[in-house]
Design an enzyme around this catalytic site. Structure first.
Site, short mmCIF file in Angstrom:
data_model
loop_
_atom_site.label_atom_id
_atom_site.label_comp_id
_atom_site.label_asym_id
_atom_site.label_seq_id
_atom_site.Cartn_x
_atom_site.Cartn_y
_atom_site.Cartn_z
N GLY A 153 -19.77 14.18 20.42
CA GLY A 153 -19.66 13.28 19.26
C GLY A 153 -18.54 12.28 19.48
N GLY B 160 -15.36 14.03 21.25
CA GLY B 160 -15.69 14.56 22.57
C GLY B 160 -16.06 13.45 23.56
N ASP C 88 -23.36 19.28 24.80
CA ASP C 88 -23.68 19.20 23.37
C ASP C 88 -25.03 19.87 23.14
OD1 ASP C 88 -22.48 17.13 20.95
OD2 ASP C 88 -24.48 17.97 20.62
N ARG D 244 -15.01 15.98 8.89
CA ARG D 244 -15.02 15.81 7.44
C ARG D 244 -15.50 14.43 7.02
NH1 ARG D 244 -8.88 15.34 5.35
NH2 ARG D 244 -7.92 14.54 7.25
N ARG E 270 -9.97 19.33 5.56
CA ARG E 270 -10.29 20.00 6.82
C ARG E 270 -10.75 21.43 6.57
NH1 ARG E 270 -5.47 17.09 7.81
NH2 ARG E 270 -5.68 15.45 9.37
N ASN F 71 -17.64 25.67 11.18
CA ASN F 71 -17.03 25.48 12.49
C ASN F 71 -16.59 26.79 13.13
OD1 ASN F 71 -17.59 22.81 12.44
ND2 ASN F 71 -15.52 22.11 11.98
N ASN G 247 -11.67 21.21 13.81
CA ASN G 247 -10.94 21.51 12.57
C ASN G 247 -11.64 22.59 11.73
OD1 ASN G 247 -8.55 19.97 12.32
ND2 ASN G 247 -9.76 18.09 12.11
N ARG H 258 0.94 9.40 14.95
CA ARG H 258 0.86 8.63 13.70
C ARG H 258 2.25 8.37 13.14
NH1 ARG H 258 -4.42 12.15 11.90
NH2 ARG H 258 -5.94 10.66 12.71
N HIS I 207 -2.09 21.78 10.99
CA HIS I 207 -2.66 20.43 10.96
C HIS I 207 -3.29 20.24 9.57
CE1 HIS I 207 -4.33 16.75 12.45
NE2 HIS I 207 -5.58 17.17 12.47
P1 NAI Z 1 -18.91 14.46 15.53
O1 NAI Z 1 -19.79 14.90 14.42
O2 NAI Z 1 -18.91 13.04 15.95
O3 NAI Z 1 -19.26 15.33 16.83
C1 NAI Z 1 -19.37 16.71 16.83
C2 NAI Z 1 -20.39 17.09 17.90
O4 NAI Z 1 -20.43 18.51 18.03
C3 NAI Z 1 -21.82 16.64 17.58
O5 NAI Z 1 -22.33 15.80 18.60
C4 NAI Z 1 -22.60 17.94 17.49
O6 NAI Z 1 -23.93 17.85 17.95
C5 NAI Z 1 -21.75 18.85 18.38
N1 NAI Z 1 -22.02 20.27 18.19
C6 NAI Z 1 -22.29 20.94 17.04
N2 NAI Z 1 -22.50 22.24 17.30
C7 NAI Z 1 -22.37 22.40 18.64
C8 NAI Z 1 -22.48 23.52 19.51
N3 NAI Z 1 -22.77 24.74 19.05
N4 NAI Z 1 -22.30 23.32 20.83
C9 NAI Z 1 -22.02 22.08 21.32
N5 NAI Z 1 -21.89 21.00 20.53
C10 NAI Z 1 -22.08 21.15 19.21
O7 NAI Z 1 -17.44 14.92 15.14
P2 NAI Z 1 -16.07 14.40 15.80
O8 NAI Z 1 -15.58 13.24 15.03
O9 NAI Z 1 -16.24 14.29 17.25
O10 NAI Z 1 -15.09 15.63 15.47
C11 NAI Z 1 -15.26 16.87 16.10
C12 NAI Z 1 -14.31 17.90 15.52
O11 NAI Z 1 -12.96 17.58 15.87
C13 NAI Z 1 -14.35 17.99 13.99
O12 NAI Z 1 -14.26 19.35 13.59
C14 NAI Z 1 -13.09 17.24 13.59
O13 NAI Z 1 -12.63 17.62 12.31
C15 NAI Z 1 -12.15 17.63 14.70
N6 NAI Z 1 -10.99 16.77 14.88
C16 NAI Z 1 -9.78 17.36 15.14
C17 NAI Z 1 -8.65 16.63 15.37
C18 NAI Z 1 -7.36 17.32 15.67
O14 NAI Z 1 -6.30 16.71 15.57
N7 NAI Z 1 -7.35 18.57 16.06
C19 NAI Z 1 -8.67 15.15 15.29
C20 NAI Z 1 -9.99 14.61 15.06
C21 NAI Z 1 -11.10 15.41 14.85
#
Ligand code: NAI
Length: 306
Positions: A9, A12, A31, A80, A86, A93, A118, A149, A173
Site C-alpha cells: 500500500g 509499503g 501483498d 486509519r 490508531r 491489524n 498501527n 515531525r 505512538h
Molecule cells: P494501505 O491501506 O495503503 O496499505 C496496506 C496494505 O496492506 C494494502 O495493500 C493491503 O492489501 C495490505 N494487506 C492487508 N492484509 C495483508 C496481509 N495479510 N498480507 C499482506 N498484505 C496485506 O495502508 P498504509 O497507508 O500503507 O499503512 C499501512 C499501515 O501502516 C497502517 O496500519 C498504518 O496505520 C501504519 N502506519 C504506521 C506508521 C508508524 O509510524 N508506525 C506511519 C504510517 C502508517
C-alpha cells in the site's frame, strides 16, 4: 542484502521504492492483493536505468521469493480514516500481523523484523510474541517519524536547518507520546533558550497530533512519505551496521521501570537489529509521562489477550 516489505500500500510501496533506490539491497514486495505488488515492483524496477540502480525488486502474493531475507518490514494492515484513532485498528491489524509473522518466521528464520502497522506498539508486541524471536530482532518504527515531525516544526519556527535540530520523542505512538523537550537542542543550544514555553507547548501538541493532521488533509489514507523515509533510515542503519541512536519501539525488560511491554525508547540500531536499549535519566514528570503512555499500550495489549 535482501529486504522484504510486506504490504504494498502507501507506506509499503513507498518504502520499497526508497530502499530499491539506495541500490545495495534487493527488495521483495508482498501483498495479498493479486497482481498489485507485481505491478508496483515492475514499475519500480523499470526506474533503475534512470535512477542508476541495478538492485532487483520483485512482487509476490506469497513468501517463497522473500525466503532468506535479512530484514522484513511489516506494513500490512488497514490505515486509519478521518475520525478514527490508531487504536480503532487494533483487532483487524492484530489478525493480519499474526498471519504475516507466521509466514515471515517460516521463510526467513534469521531475519530482523521492523514493524510499522498501527497501533504500532501493540502490533510490535503481537509480532514479537508470535515470532518467538529474541527482542533484538523485532522492533518498531514510530519515534523516528514523530521526532521528524517535531524537528520539522522546530526548524520552521526558528527558520534554521532541520539538520541542526536534535531531539527524541519517546513513549507509545499515540496521543500521549513523550517529546523530550529537555533533551532538545538546536545547534547544541537547548530549545528552552530559544523559544518561549508557550511556543514549545504548541509545537509539542502539533507533534502529538501530527498523524491526525495529515489524515484530515488527505481525507483518504494516512501519512506515508515521512513514514517511509523514517523506515528507510532504520533499515539502512541495520544493513550498514551504523550503530545509530534512534527512538525505536522495543520490548522492555525492566528498563525505565517497564517490564514485558513494547514502548518507544532510545535504542542502538545496527547489524544485530535493536542492539541495545539506552537508558537516560528522566525527571519525575518525564518518567510519569512515559509510564502513562506505556499504560495506554498495556490496555491495548490486554484487549488483544482477551
Ligand atoms: P494501505 O491501506 O495503503 O496499505 C496496506 C496494505 O496492506 C494494502 O495493500 C493491503 O492489501 C495490505 N494487506 C492487508 N492484509 C495483508 C496481509 N495479510 N498480507 C499482506 N498484505 C496485506 O495502508 P498504509 O497507508 O500503507 O499503512 C499501512 C499501515 O501502516 C497502517 O496500519 C498504518 O496505520 C501504519 N502506519 C504506521 C506508521 C508508524 O509510524 N508506525 C506511519 C504510517 C502508517
Amino acid at each position: 542484502s535482501k529486504v522484504t516489505v510486506v504490504g504494498a500500500g502507501n507506506v509499503g510501496a513507498t518504502t520499497a521504492q526508497r530502499i530499491h533506490q539506495l541500490g545495495y539491497a534487493d527488495v521483495v514486495l508482498v501483498d495479498v492483493v493479486e497482481d498489485l505488488p507485481q505491478g508496483k515492483s515492475l514499475d519500480m524496477l523499470e526506474s533503475g536505468p534512470v535512477t542508476g540502480t541495478d538492485a532487483l525488486i520483485t512482487g509476490s502474493n506469497g513468501y517463497e521469493e522473500s525466503a532468506g531475507s535479512d530484514v522484513v518490514v511489516i506494513t500490512a494492515g488497514i490505515a486509519r480514516r478521518p475520525g478514527m484513532s490508531r487504536d480503532d485498528l487494533l483487532l483487524t491489524n492484530m489478525r493480519i500481523t499474526s498471519a504475516v509473522t507466521e509466514e515471515v518466521v517460516k521463510h526467513s528464520p534469521d531475519c530482523i523484523i521492523l514493524a510499522v502497522t498501527n497501533p504500532l506498539d501493540a502490533m510490535v508486541q503481537n509480532i514479537f510474541q508470535s515470532s518467538g524471536f529474541p527482542r533484538n530482532r523485532v522492533f518498531g518504527m514510530a519515534g523516528v517519524l514523530d521526532t521528524a515531525r517535531y524537528r520539522t516544526f522546530i526548524a520552521r519556527e526558528l527558520n534554521v536547518s532541520v539538520d541542526d535540530v536534535q531531539a527524541m520523542v519517546l513513549g507509545g505512538h499515540g496521543d500521549d507520546m513523550v517529546p523530550l523537550v529537555r533533551y532538545t537542542t538546536v545547534g547544541c543550544i537547548p530549545l528552552t533558550e530559544l523559544l518561549s514555553q508557550d511556543r514549545i507547548d504548541s509545537i509539542v501538541q502539533r507533534t502529538r497530533d501530527g498523524g491526525g493532521e495529515i489524515v484530515a488533509l488527505l481525507k483518504q489514507g494516512s501519512a506515508f512519505y515521512a513514514p517511509s523515509a523514517a523506515i528507510t533510515q532504520m533499515v539502512q542503519a541495520i544493513l550498514l551496521d551504523r550503530k545509530r541512536i534512534l527512538p525505536g519501539c522495543a520490548y522492555l525488560e525492566g528498563e525505565y521501570g517497564i517490564d514485558g511491554l513494547c514502548v518507544g525508547v532510545p535504542v542502538k540500531i545496527g547489524g544485530g537489529g535493536m542492539e541495545q536499549v539506552i537508558e537516560i535519566s528522566l525527571t519525575d514528570e518525564e518518567h510519569a509521562a512515559l509510564r502513562s503512555s506505556a499504560a495506554s499500550v498495556q490496555e491495548l495489549v490486554d484487549v488483544m489477550a482477551s
